[in-house]
Enzyme design. Structure first.
Site, PDB file in Angstrom:
ATOM      1  N   LEU A  33      71.700  33.401  28.922  1.00  0.00           N
ATOM      2  CA  LEU A  33      70.796  34.063  27.971  1.00  0.00           C
ATOM      3  C   LEU A  33      70.904  33.475  26.558  1.00  0.00           C
ATOM      4  CD1 LEU A  33      70.978  37.825  29.091  1.00  0.00           C
ATOM      5  CD2 LEU A  33      69.362  36.056  29.801  1.00  0.00           C
ATOM      6  N   SER A  34      71.311  32.204  26.473  1.00  0.00           N
ATOM      7  CA  SER A  34      71.394  31.594  25.147  1.00  0.00           C
ATOM      8  C   SER A  34      69.997  31.338  24.582  1.00  0.00           C
ATOM      9  CB  SER A  34      72.197  30.286  25.187  1.00  0.00           C
ATOM     10  OG  SER A  34      71.616  29.375  26.083  1.00  0.00           O
ATOM     11  N   ALA A  36      67.093  32.984  26.304  1.00  0.00           N
ATOM     12  CA  ALA A  36      66.226  33.803  27.169  1.00  0.00           C
ATOM     13  C   ALA A  36      66.654  35.257  27.005  1.00  0.00           C
ATOM     14  CB  ALA A  36      66.390  33.376  28.626  1.00  0.00           C
ATOM     15  N   PHE A  80      67.832  24.583  36.180  1.00  0.00           N
ATOM     16  CA  PHE A  80      67.040  24.536  34.947  1.00  0.00           C
ATOM     17  C   PHE A  80      67.917  24.650  33.706  1.00  0.00           C
ATOM     18  CE2 PHE A  80      63.995  26.581  37.936  1.00  0.00           C
ATOM     19  CZ  PHE A  80      62.891  25.776  37.740  1.00  0.00           C
ATOM     20  N   GLY A  82      69.925  24.501  30.553  1.00  0.00           N
ATOM     21  CA  GLY A  82      70.242  23.374  29.674  1.00  0.00           C
ATOM     22  C   GLY A  82      69.576  23.556  28.327  1.00  0.00           C
ATOM     23  N   LYS A  84      67.241  22.288  25.316  1.00  0.00           N
ATOM     24  CA  LYS A  84      66.022  21.487  25.487  1.00  0.00           C
ATOM     25  C   LYS A  84      65.238  21.184  24.207  1.00  0.00           C
ATOM     26  CE  LYS A  84      62.993  25.392  26.208  1.00  0.00           C
ATOM     27  NZ  LYS A  84      61.833  25.939  26.852  1.00  0.00           N
ATOM     28  N   SER A 124      62.525  15.308  33.231  1.00  0.00           N
ATOM     29  CA  SER A 124      61.418  15.269  32.271  1.00  0.00           C
ATOM     30  C   SER A 124      60.799  13.880  32.213  1.00  0.00           C
ATOM     31  CB  SER A 124      61.968  15.636  30.893  1.00  0.00           C
ATOM     32  OG  SER A 124      61.058  15.279  29.884  1.00  0.00           O
ATOM     33  N   TYR A 149      68.670  14.735  23.826  1.00  0.00           N
ATOM     34  CA  TYR A 149      68.129  15.594  24.886  1.00  0.00           C
ATOM     35  C   TYR A 149      67.607  14.733  26.040  1.00  0.00           C
ATOM     36  CZ  TYR A 149      64.241  17.740  27.371  1.00  0.00           C
ATOM     37  OH  TYR A 149      63.377  18.124  28.354  1.00  0.00           O
ATOM     38  N   LYS A 153      68.883  13.926  30.267  1.00  0.00           N
ATOM     39  CA  LYS A 153      68.077  13.902  31.500  1.00  0.00           C
ATOM     40  C   LYS A 153      68.311  12.579  32.245  1.00  0.00           C
ATOM     41  CE  LYS A 153      66.012  17.902  30.870  1.00  0.00           C
ATOM     42  NZ  LYS A 153      66.496  19.065  31.628  1.00  0.00           N
ATOM     43  N   ARG A 292      54.790  12.927  13.704  1.00  0.00           N
ATOM     44  CA  ARG A 292      56.156  13.410  13.894  1.00  0.00           C
ATOM     45  C   ARG A 292      56.998  12.269  14.457  1.00  0.00           C
ATOM     46  NH1 ARG A 292      57.074  18.467  17.991  1.00  0.00           N
ATOM     47  NH2 ARG A 292      56.394  16.917  19.512  1.00  0.00           N
ATOM     48  N   ASP A 295      57.243  10.726  18.395  1.00  0.00           N
ATOM     49  CA  ASP A 295      56.107  11.023  19.276  1.00  0.00           C
ATOM     50  C   ASP A 295      55.439   9.736  19.753  1.00  0.00           C
ATOM     51  OD1 ASP A 295      56.214  13.759  19.420  1.00  0.00           O
ATOM     52  OD2 ASP A 295      54.802  14.104  17.763  1.00  0.00           O
TER      53      ASP A 295
HETATM   54  C1  UD1 Z   1      58.585  17.172  24.218  1.00  0.00           C
HETATM   55  C2  UD1 Z   1      59.611  16.225  24.783  1.00  0.00           C
HETATM   56  C3  UD1 Z   1      59.752  16.466  26.269  1.00  0.00           C
HETATM   57  C4  UD1 Z   1      60.035  17.902  26.546  1.00  0.00           C
HETATM   58  C5  UD1 Z   1      58.888  18.725  25.984  1.00  0.00           C
HETATM   59  C6  UD1 Z   1      59.070  20.197  26.238  1.00  0.00           C
HETATM   60  C7  UD1 Z   1      59.955  13.940  23.974  1.00  0.00           C
HETATM   61  C8  UD1 Z   1      59.366  12.602  23.771  1.00  0.00           C
HETATM   62  N1  UD1 Z   1      59.179  14.861  24.534  1.00  0.00           N
HETATM   63  O1  UD1 Z   1      57.304  16.730  24.652  1.00  0.00           O
HETATM   64  O2  UD1 Z   1      60.802  15.695  26.751  1.00  0.00           O
HETATM   65  O3  UD1 Z   1      60.165  18.089  27.920  1.00  0.00           O
HETATM   66  O4  UD1 Z   1      58.819  18.505  24.579  1.00  0.00           O
HETATM   67  O5  UD1 Z   1      60.176  20.697  25.562  1.00  0.00           O
HETATM   68  O6  UD1 Z   1      61.086  14.158  23.642  1.00  0.00           O
HETATM   69  N2  UD1 Z   1      52.155  18.763  18.186  1.00  0.00           N
HETATM   70  C9  UD1 Z   1      51.457  19.020  17.026  1.00  0.00           C
HETATM   71  N3  UD1 Z   1      51.837  20.072  16.254  1.00  0.00           N
HETATM   72  C10 UD1 Z   1      52.886  20.895  16.577  1.00  0.00           C
HETATM   73  C11 UD1 Z   1      53.608  20.621  17.785  1.00  0.00           C
HETATM   74  C12 UD1 Z   1      53.205  19.541  18.544  1.00  0.00           C
HETATM   75  O7  UD1 Z   1      50.500  18.316  16.692  1.00  0.00           O
HETATM   76  O8  UD1 Z   1      53.193  21.830  15.811  1.00  0.00           O
HETATM   77  C13 UD1 Z   1      51.738  17.632  19.054  1.00  0.00           C
HETATM   78  C14 UD1 Z   1      52.789  16.552  19.224  1.00  0.00           C
HETATM   79  O9  UD1 Z   1      52.659  15.582  18.237  1.00  0.00           O
HETATM   80  C15 UD1 Z   1      52.444  16.041  20.616  1.00  0.00           C
HETATM   81  C16 UD1 Z   1      51.831  17.237  21.336  1.00  0.00           C
HETATM   82  O10 UD1 Z   1      51.485  18.164  20.328  1.00  0.00           O
HETATM   83  O11 UD1 Z   1      51.447  15.061  20.520  1.00  0.00           O
HETATM   84  C17 UD1 Z   1      52.788  17.875  22.320  1.00  0.00           C
HETATM   85  O12 UD1 Z   1      54.007  18.157  21.634  1.00  0.00           O
HETATM   86  P1  UD1 Z   1      55.163  19.031  22.308  1.00  0.00           P
HETATM   87  O13 UD1 Z   1      54.574  20.287  22.849  1.00  0.00           O
HETATM   88  O14 UD1 Z   1      56.258  19.158  21.305  1.00  0.00           O
HETATM   89  O15 UD1 Z   1      55.643  18.169  23.556  1.00  0.00           O
HETATM   90  P2  UD1 Z   1      56.107  16.623  23.636  1.00  0.00           P
HETATM   91  O16 UD1 Z   1      56.617  16.147  22.327  1.00  0.00           O
HETATM   92  O17 UD1 Z   1      55.031  15.861  24.301  1.00  0.00           O
END
Ligand code: UD1
Length: 334
Positions: A33-34, A36, A80, A82, A84, A124, A149, A153, A292, A295
């Site tokens: 529950l860290s 959840a 699951f 871990g 994240k 992932s 992270y 994986k 970011r 990304d």
């Molecule tokens: C990330 C991790 C992935 C992990 C997943 C769920 C990496 C490269 N990816 O994926 O391993 O399994 O999170 O925890 O480490 N975005 C915005 N504004 C926001 C938040 C996100 O524009 O406030 C955009 C991001 O730039 C990205 C997309 O939304 O293009 C998805 O982002 P996010 O939901 O954080 O997932 P990933 O970065 O793809």
């Protein structure tokens, strides 16, 4: 068949527990529950009519884990549990390596002690790193990850591969998730991170609920059709069903198998925002900000192996994902 689900009170874990119970598996949850809440167990019971057995333990605690295996004849493990958060892992690498690696190795030791030989791992798409071209295929090398992270994986996949080589009667399925979003149709389970969300959909949901002022879209100048990043978003219930299929597969196979769970389609941040607005009839306040760190512009799955090997295919649309995510967020923000 009795299945131990570590991290079963979490976002993907809880949806998987529901699907397991619906398919008449007996479920034991181990979760510290860290990240959840205990209430999730009540909600699983409300949805399925069955209360899963719950142990509040950390899987790196060998004694506690041995107690779980002594009290329950566990046939398979879905792992699951871990840490994240990608950004946090950059600042707290030791915590991530210690927790994620220790819990997996302890689980394997205890499984060996009790003769349990079926393991489904929550991996992932991050294991493909920034170097591989997309769509990602399972045989591509996991060459570079962009965060501690992500490295956990990659390393856990390696540990499971080596363990399976040493124990040829063991089966490990490495499920490489793309971007799971959405929520259970009951509105009782969903992605509800502590603090300010890092991931896109929970952030959108909190802006829609008026809890956060505006969404910042990270970068509008990527080499993609509309300038925003593209990801392979899949419904969390489809992902949960993927675990059931992997379990069915593991029952009659040995060896290690990496399998992508994604739709095979790229959707941009703009497209997701627009779909959310349209299907829920809500205007989202957003701005376009800087990129970011870390990304990637675009990636999605080659999803053919999951279909061929598991008979699994994502069935929900982006609209389903947006509607259910809001259905859950509305409930939690009341
Ligand atoms: C990330 C991790 C992935 C992990 C997943 C769920 C990496 C490269 N990816 O994926 O391993 O399994 O999170 O925890 O480490 N975005 C915005 N504004 C926001 C938040 C996100 O524009 O406030 C955009 C991001 O730039 C990205 C997309 O939304 O293009 C998805 O982002 P996010 O939901 O954080 O997932 P990933 O970065 O793809």
């Amino acid at each position: 068949m009795k299945v131990l689900v570590t991290g079963g009170a979490g976002y993907i874990g809880s949806h998987t527990v529901v699907e397991l119970i619906n398919a008449e598996y007996s479920v034991v949850i181990a979760d510290d529950l860290s990240n959840a809440r205990h209430e999730v167990i009540d909600r699983v019971q409300a949805i399925t009519g069955t209360r899963p057995l719950f142990y509040q333990i950390n899987c790196a605690d060998k004694r506690e884990l041995q107690t779980v295996f002594t009290r329950n004849e566990i046939d398979a493990v879905i792992h699951f549990a871990g840490f994240k958060a990608v950004g946090e892992s950059v600042h707290k690498p030791l915590q991530y390596y210690r927790n994620n690696l220790d819990s997996t190795m302890t689980l394997l030791e205890v499984m060996e002690e009790f003769g349990c030989k079926k393991f489904i791992f929550s991996s992932s798409a991050t294991v493909y790193g920034p170097e591989n071209p997309h769509p990602y295929k399972e045989e591509m090398p996991a060459i570079q990850s962009s965060s501690p992270y992500g490295w956990t994986k990659v390393m856990i996949e390696r540990i499971l591969t080596d363990y399976t080589t040493a124990h040829p009667d063991f089966c490990a399925v490495l499920l490489r998730y793309f971007n799971p979003i959405g929520a259970h149709e009951s509105g009782l389970l969903g992605d509800d991170p502590n603090g300010i969300p890092n991931n896109l959909m929970p952030y959108i949901a909190r802006v829609a609920a008026g809890q956060l002022e505006k969404l910042t879209i990270f970068g509008g100048d990527y080499p993609t059709p509309d300038g925003t990043c593209q990801r392979d978003y899949l419904h969390v219930v489809d992902l949960a069903v993927g675990h059931l299929k992997a379990l069915e597969y593991a029952k009659s196979h040995v060896g290690v198998e990496a399998i992508n769970l994604g739709t095979g389609n790229g959707v941009s941040v703009f497209e997701l925002v627009q779909a959310f607005e349209k299907v829920n009839n809500i205007k989202l306040n957003y701005i376009i900000g800087p990129r970011r760190d870390g990304d990637l512009p675009a990636f999605w799955a080659d999803a053919t192996k999951a279909k061929a090997l598991l008979g699994w295919e994502a069935t929900h649309t982006i609209e389903d994902m947006c509607e259910s995510a809001w259905g859950f967020a509305k409930n939690t923000s009341l």
